[in-house]
Scaffold this active site. Structure first.
Site, PDB file in Angstrom:
ATOM      1  N   HIS A 186      52.023  77.979  72.840  1.00 36.18           N
ATOM      2  CA  HIS A 186      51.955  79.164  71.945  1.00 36.18           C
ATOM      3  C   HIS A 186      50.449  79.243  71.259  1.00 36.18           C
ATOM      4  O   HIS A 186      49.632  80.227  71.646  1.00 36.18           O
ATOM      5  CB  HIS A 186      53.003  79.326  70.937  1.00 36.18           C
ATOM      6  N   GLU A 187      50.194  78.227  70.702  1.00 38.46           N
ATOM      7  CA  GLU A 187      48.947  78.318  70.231  1.00 38.46           C
ATOM      8  C   GLU A 187      47.798  78.321  71.190  1.00 38.46           C
ATOM      9  O   GLU A 187      46.711  78.934  70.752  1.00 38.46           O
ATOM     10  CB  GLU A 187      48.840  77.234  68.948  1.00 38.46           C
TER      11      GLU A 187
ATOM     12  N   HIS B  99      46.960  81.630  71.957  1.00 37.86           N
ATOM     13  CA  HIS B  99      45.945  82.498  71.016  1.00 37.86           C
ATOM     14  C   HIS B  99      44.555  81.947  71.469  1.00 37.86           C
ATOM     15  O   HIS B  99      43.727  82.730  71.224  1.00 37.86           O
ATOM     16  CB  HIS B  99      46.213  82.002  69.583  1.00 37.86           C
TER      17      HIS B  99
ATOM     18  N   HIS C 280      42.828  84.050  73.955  1.00 40.41           N
ATOM     19  CA  HIS C 280      42.616  85.114  73.662  1.00 40.41           C
ATOM     20  C   HIS C 280      41.066  85.129  72.977  1.00 40.41           C
ATOM     21  O   HIS C 280      40.465  86.357  73.199  1.00 40.41           O
ATOM     22  CB  HIS C 280      43.736  85.905  72.487  1.00 40.41           C
TER      23      HIS C 280
END
Length: 704
Positions: free
Chosen positions: A496-497, A500, A503
């Site tokens: 998940h992180e 990020h 991105h």
């Protein structure tokens, strides 16, 4: 979770920090006043001390105000270049010191850092408002905005004009003169209250320890967790030879899942769930102050509620849209949670017990039933999910999707010995720096998040300035004879992180304020949540899930068990998440000043939606940092909103292939590279060809 920072809208920042000013220090010796000669211009952590922050903040604010005054006093007609772009490029020093201080205040906190924060927050609030509410500056920005259709701009320039104008309006530029002083006062008060809230949670979390001196009471606990608890006990002379557990998640979750002693589970759970409700860390009054100040500020800006103000700048747009989405998932989720509770109650009865299932029992019986149904538990999974293997798995997925590689660089300065630093490379060129901070410590808040020490942008000469990205976790530390072993939830957290991080890593924007993760709150979780999908795919598990001792690839039988229990426990998982999302909205849709009594108010709101007493909200109000000390107020729903997007988006990969290059390129070029350079839904449709459907989410979570 992605942590964001905004210098011009201070009240939305999650800040935890402090320090004190040392008089008479030569500014020329301050690391923030010098050009950083580190590789890739990363912060020289080894040269920065607490005494450097306040002078750098003050000089940074002075320099930016000098730059702002130059814009205001420019006698030429306002243009994009001399007004909007000039403002965008202002505050370089303030950006640098803010990025370092705010990030380290969350993971290297101490009394000095807290003192700095208490001093600098009000000053930064005044500075922010002096820019946002400057009538001469706003007049120039408004002139450029109103004439935007009379000149040819690139799409990104036009977006910057629109977003800058909107930022000023939302920041108070149109506040009537007779309310401006009060508006500024509210922002200052909120900056200190949110700081205090977060510091209270950190202190309350660190202060509690469950000490067990009789190992017989720890029946059911995995060996590696016992070893970690004994190591924690041996770290302090007062608890030497004893087992110490905390309410940090890497310690608490396995304890609640495995410890057979119900009394001990109750004790630990009570400490966790009643944090910050009494004593010096009591956050109950702070909550009332925050929600009423937010309401007052929203109404000064012309909105009925804080939620209406916040959502006006998000994909959801209105509180009604948020509630509509949440209840579409809530109704099947709570029905499934009730069925799960009934199963666990049967287990309790079958054991010959007559007590009622309670929140401190849920994880224990959920784990017992998972073992019985699927012959699967953390003890079986963890050996295949060492931290290093999971990290390599994440790297392999990124390589197969996007062709990037990760090269460890031990010469880069770091702020703690536990941290790794990597160069992210594409075709031999370094496109980003990636830090990873893995383990808990008392100076670090709980949870996991991604942030930046520098965001990507193009400088005035057209040179691409690469991002410096940081991923922060709280995984179980290695012991003397075992590496850090993750459970599957923690593995998904890593993916998940990292999403990020991608991105920010892939950002290809001209302007810093539009780059990377500077998107609406309910869009920012799409890149992170879609990455979680690869973690559990059999093809991917075979790539990275290998036994830490033997190197054996995870057996097909175990992969099948993971698949079979893919929707196991989703009633609980969704109910506690949605309860927190609805509680957040309840606080922020109020339209009249309110004095809530806790826990009564929260209990009433949970009863209203039908949350069963065996489950509590994922975060109870006094330690709900996302909404009272972070950027998620009226925004916690975004995890579910983005889940609709990510479930729908991942369908494209399932249809075309997990590592289909065409699909990966479309996701990268339309989502990951674009930042906030266009409307979020337009970006999504450009990738997917259509607006998202909620059906893939309900199916994925076993709720349809």
């Amino acid at each position: 979770m992605k942590k964001t920072m905004s210098l011009l809208i201070l009240s939305s920042i999650l800040l935890i920090g402090c320090g004190s000013k040392k008089e008479g220090k030569d500014l020329s010796q301050n690391p923030f006043m010098q050009e950083w000669d580190t590789p890739y211009g990363v912060p020289p952590f080894d040269k920065i001390s607490e005494s450097d922050y306040l002078p750098a903040f003050e000089e940074g604010m002075r320099q930016q105000m000098e730059e702002v005054n130059a814009i205001i006093n420019n006698s030429e007609e306002p243009t994009f270049e001399n007004t909007v772009l000039a403002l965008e490029n202002s505050g370089k020093l303030l950006n640098n010191v803010s990025a370092v201080f705010f990030n380290l205040a969350e993971c290297m906190n101490n009394p000095e850092m807290e003192a700095i924060a208490e001093e600098i927050y009000p000053k930064l609030s005044v500075h922010s408002d002096s820019i946002n509410m400057n009538p001469q500056l706003f007049a120039r920005i408004k002139a450029v905005y109103e004439a935007k259709d009379t000149r040819k701009y690139t799409p990104e320039e036009l977006r910057l004009i629109e977003e800058t104008y909107k930022m000023f309006v939302r920041g108070g530029a149109n506040v009537p003169a007779d309310k401006q002083d009060r508006f500024r006062e509210i922002n200052q008060q909120l900056s200190l209250l949110t700081l205090k809230f977060g510091n209270n949670v950190l202190k309350a979390t660190n202060d509690y320890k469950l000490v067990v001196d009789d190992v017989a009471r720890l029946e059911g606990m995995p060996e590696d967790q016992l070893a970690a608890a004994l190591e924690a006990g041996n770290a302090d002379e007062a608890t030497k030879g004893k087992y110490v557990f905390t309410i940090h998640l890497p310690s608490m979750e396995p304890f609640l899942m495995n410890c057979k002693d119900r009394e001990l589970r109750h004790e630990l759970w009570t400490a966790y769930s009643t944090r910050c409700t009494s004593g010096e860390t009591n956050n109950c009054d702070i909550i009332n102050q925050i929600i009423n100040l937010r309401l007052e500020r929203a109404q000064i800006l012309g909105f009925d509620s804080h939620a209406a103000y916040t959502l006006d700048d998000c994909m959801a747009k209105t509180p009604e849209a948020v509630f509509n989405l949440l209840y579409q998932v809530w109704n099947p989720a709570i029905a499934k949670a009730k069925a799960e509770a009934a199963e666990y109650q049967k287990m309790i009865k079958a054991e010959g017990n007559d007590f009622k299932l309670e929140p401190w029992d849920w994880r224990y019986y959920s784990e017992q039933l998972r073992k019985a149904k699927y012959d699967l538990n953390d003890d079986i999974i963890r050996p295949y999910l060492s931290l290093n293997n999971v990290k390599e798995g994440v790297f392999m997925v990124a390589n197969k999707l996007y062709g990037i590689t990760f090269e460890k660089n031990e010469t880069l300065p770091v702020y703690h010995p536990d941290i790794d630093a990597y160069e992210v490379k594409e075709n031999g060129e370094t496109i980003a720096i990636l830090y990873m901070d893995y383990f808990p410590r008392e100076s670090k808040r709980s949870g996991a998040w991604m942030t930046n020490f520098r965001e990507q942008y193009m400088d005035g000469n057209g040179k691409n300035i690469i991002p410096v990205v940081s991923l922060v976790f709280n995984f179980t530390k290695p012991t003397a004879d075992k590496p850090s072993l993750l459970n599957f939830d923690e593995t998904e957290t890593f993916f998940h992180e990292f999403g990020h991080g991608l991105h920010s890593i892939f950002s290809k924007c001209r302007f810093r304020s539009l780059s990377g993760t500077n998107v609406s709150r309910d869009f920012v979780e799409l890149p992170s949540q879609i990455m979680e999908n690869w973690a559990s795919e059999p093809e991917v598990l075979r790539m990275y899930a290998k036994h830490y001792q033997t190197g054996e690839v995870i057996p097909e039988e175990l992969i099948k068990k993971l698949e079979d229990c893919g929707t196991y426990g989703q009633g609980f998982i969704n109910a506690e998440l949605l309860a927190a999302s609805l509680l957040d909205m309840d606080y922020h849709v109020i339209t009249e000043p309110t004095q809530v009594q806790l826990p009564e108010y929260e209990d009433q709101q949970m009863a209203k939606i039908g949350l069963i007493p065996e489950i509590i909200s994922r975060y109870r109000s006094p330690y709900f940092q996302h909404i009272f000390a972070g950027g998620y107020s009226a925004g916690y729903y975004s995890y579910t909103w983005a889940a609709v997007l990510d479930s729908d988006a991942f369908e494209a990969f399932k249809e075309n292939g997990l590592f289909d290059q065409t699909t990966a390129k479309a996701f990268r070029t339309n989502i990951l590279e674009r930042g906030n350079t266009d409307d979020a839904m337009k970006l999504y449709v450009a990738f997917r060809g259509q607006e998202p459907s909620i059906d893939p989410l309900l199916k994925k979570r076993g709720l349809k």
